[in-house]
Design an enzyme around this catalytic site. Structure first.
Site, PDB file in Angstrom:
ATOM      1  N   GLU A 119      -4.725   2.333  -4.317  1.00  0.00           N
ATOM      2  CA  GLU A 119      -3.271   2.428  -4.213  1.00  0.00           C
ATOM      3  C   GLU A 119      -2.649   1.153  -3.640  1.00  0.00           C
ATOM      4  O   GLU A 119      -1.494   1.151  -3.220  1.00  0.00           O
ATOM      5  CB  GLU A 119      -2.885   3.617  -3.327  1.00  0.00           C
ATOM      6  N   ASN A 141      -2.388  12.723  -3.566  1.00  0.00           N
ATOM      7  CA  ASN A 141      -3.329  13.146  -4.615  1.00  0.00           C
ATOM      8  C   ASN A 141      -3.857  14.550  -4.346  1.00  0.00           C
ATOM      9  O   ASN A 141      -3.985  15.368  -5.271  1.00  0.00           O
ATOM     10  CB  ASN A 141      -4.501  12.165  -4.706  1.00  0.00           C
ATOM     11  N   ASP A 187      -1.504   9.119 -10.633  1.00  0.00           N
ATOM     12  CA  ASP A 187      -1.456   8.022 -11.601  1.00  0.00           C
ATOM     13  C   ASP A 187      -0.016   7.661 -11.941  1.00  0.00           C
ATOM     14  O   ASP A 187       0.334   6.473 -12.060  1.00  0.00           O
ATOM     15  CB  ASP A 187      -2.203   8.405 -12.875  1.00  0.00           C
ATOM     16  N   ASP A 238       0.840  -1.193   0.000  1.00  0.00           N
ATOM     17  CA  ASP A 238       0.000   0.000   0.000  1.00  0.00           C
ATOM     18  C   ASP A 238       0.880   1.250   0.000  1.00  0.00           C
ATOM     19  O   ASP A 238       1.859   1.317   0.748  1.00  0.00           O
ATOM     20  CB  ASP A 238      -0.920   0.002   1.224  1.00  0.00           C
TER      21      ASP A 238
END
Length: 309
Positions: A222, A186, A195, A178
């Site tokens: 993620e 983000n 991304d 993770d």
């Protein structure tokens, strides 16, 4: 797509035939179309397929020991082999024998004596269908963004590998990864940068996982998963830690993280033969390891060991 598949030279056909002369005839007919290998009994055919699955099997009906019909049924019952198309090559071509072929799971049959043109056309057709199916599966099982396997394929593959390793009395290791503080990343840098970070982490995982049977999946958001068949605690933890270190080594800026760069945490669990009743319990244990890696400070791999029952 079917018409575009013309080059089958790297496809492999396994001939299962106890007559050396017939082996030579079949091989000569297929020369220039595809790669060919041969064994002379059904037992050897199954062993061969378990080590390196061919794209198509040409199976004689009458063999010493296990019959071709029995072998076909056994192959069809095995998760790791049941997608290999089987064509029977037999002199038994009456209606009843044909029905037995279909019931066993064969895709086609050819009568003896062999007609070379018919053999080549049938083999070419089924190899094309197999190649087309493989391509379609590849598209449906890959994550479009990161280009690793997707969650759908993970759900299928982990169950198959768990059963396979159970039969072979081997272990299966699972790593859950993770990205740390990804929502904050983000929010700060935007989803396009997010991304890019996902793609970079996926590439690192793929680079660190380099055995043919090992595989990387985008588990969701993620989070990534890694499946490592027949891998010990030491080996799985080493791979997990190498991914953790390599991601940090990318030095992707992340001012909202305590490390100032993008990092990942990893949970590792190893399913020894008999240690877990099902794959879900093994995945849950790897998730617990991921949780502990997070609570212990992140940017680390945490192994939860469980001894065989």
């Amino acid at each position: 797509m079917f018409k575009e598949i013309d080059d089958l030279s790297d496809s492999l056909v396994l001939i299962v035939e106890d007559s050396a002369l017939t082996q030579k005839v079949l091989s000569a007919c297929l020369e220039g179309l595809c790669k060919v290998d041969a064994v002379d009994c059904a037992e050897d055919a199954i062993d061969y397929c378990l080590k390196s699955a061919p794209d198509l099997i040409l199976m004689d009906w009458i063999l010493g020991g296990m019959t071709g019909l029995e072998a076909c049924k056994k192959i069809q019952a095995m998760d790791e082999l049941n997608e290999i198309p089987i064509i029977f090559v037999t002199s038994n071509t009456n209606e009843n024998q044909q029905e037995l072929c279909w019931d066993a799971g064969a895709v086609d049959f050819l009568g003896k004596p062999i007609v070379a043109r018919t053999l080549v056309n049938r083999v070419r057709t089924h190899l094309k269908y197999k190649r087309q199916t493989d391509i379609l599966k590849q598209y449906s099982f890959f994550d479009g963004l990161t280009e690793v396997f997707n969650r759908r394929y993970f759900d299928m593959e982990c169950k198959r590998l768990f059963r396979q390793n159970l039969r072979q009395q081997q272990c299966l290791s699972v790593i859950m990864l993770d990205i740390d503080y990804f929502k904050l990343f983000n929010d700060k840098y935007g989803h396009l940068q997010g991304d890019d970070a996902l793609k970079d982490v996926a590439k690192i995982a793929m680079k660190m996982v380099n055995r043919p049977l090992d595989s990387v999946f985008r588990y969701g958001g993620e989070e990534f998963a890694v499946l490592l068949p027949n891998t010990s605690e030491e080996g799985a933890l080493k791979i997990a830690q190498s991914i953790v270190n390599a991601v940090k080594g990318l030095e992707i800026p992340h001012c909202k993280s305590q490390f100032d760069v993008v990092t990942v945490s990893a949970g590792v669990a190893v399913g020894h033969y008999g240690a877990y009743d099902n794959i879900e319990d093994l995945i849950q244990k790897a998730d617990e390891g991921l949780y502990l890696a997070k609570t212990n400070g992140r940017d680390q791999a945490y192994l939860i060991a469980k001894e065989p029952k």
